[in-house]
Design a protein around this motif. Structure first.
Motif: not given
Ligand SMILES: [Zn+2]
Length: 171
Positions: A23, A25, A28, A81, A84
């Motif tokens: 992911c 982010n 994350c 993901c 997110c």
């Protein structure tokens, strides 16, 4: 007629691989692909190719200045993901700007390059011999930012006025 500019299978495949299925982010970084324990033929995949600007009019961060081709291109995709991917579109995306998502994407690809495949990107640097920092001001005899092997007998000396460093390891 479908008015959504959805990504094609090649784009979806490439955006996931370019992110190493992690992911994008930075808060994350979940791995989105892992093996099923119950079935040796199966894997669990929770990654998504998310739109930076929405696929359809009225959607989060929709940018009407883009052509349909631009909207479905990899430049408008970010790998996340599924949690997110849902999160960035909540309340029609008000908490996540286009610039922020572009930043996540760019930083993530750099993070993958710099932190995974260590042996490819961070070959061990070898230093030997004598290194002397002498004088005034900001002087460093040995500066290394990568994993470094100091050969036996390597010497670094510092003398002078100001910020004189014999050996600096790190960024
Ligand atoms: Zn995530």
């Amino acid at each position: 007629m479908n008015m959504r500019d959805d990504f094609g299978p090649k784009t979806i495949d490439a955006i996931g691989k370019r992110a190493s299925y992690i992911c994008s982010n930075p808060a994350c970084r979940n791995l989105t692909l892992f093996p099923s324990i119950a079935d040796n033929n199966k894997f669990i995949y929770v990654g998504k190719a998310a739109h930076i600007t929405a696929a359809a009019k009225g959607g989060p961060r929709y940018d009407e200045s883009l052509s349909s081709a631009e909207r479905k291109s990899i430049d408008n995709a970010i790998f996340l993901c599924s949690t997110c991917a849902d999160m960035i579109d909540k309340n029609n995306g008000i908490d996540f700007t286009t610039d922020q998502l572009r930043c996540w994407k760019k930083d993530h690809q750099e993070w993958v390059r710099n932190n995974l495949n260590k042996s490819l990107n961070n070959p061990i640097t070898t230093i030997d011999g004598e290194h002397i920092a002498k004088g005034k001001g900001n002087i460093t005899a040995i500066k290394t930012t990568k994993p470094t092997f100091f050969k036996p007998g390597t010497r670094s000396l510092a003398e002078g006025e100001g910020n004189i460093t014999a050996t600096h390891i790190g960024s």
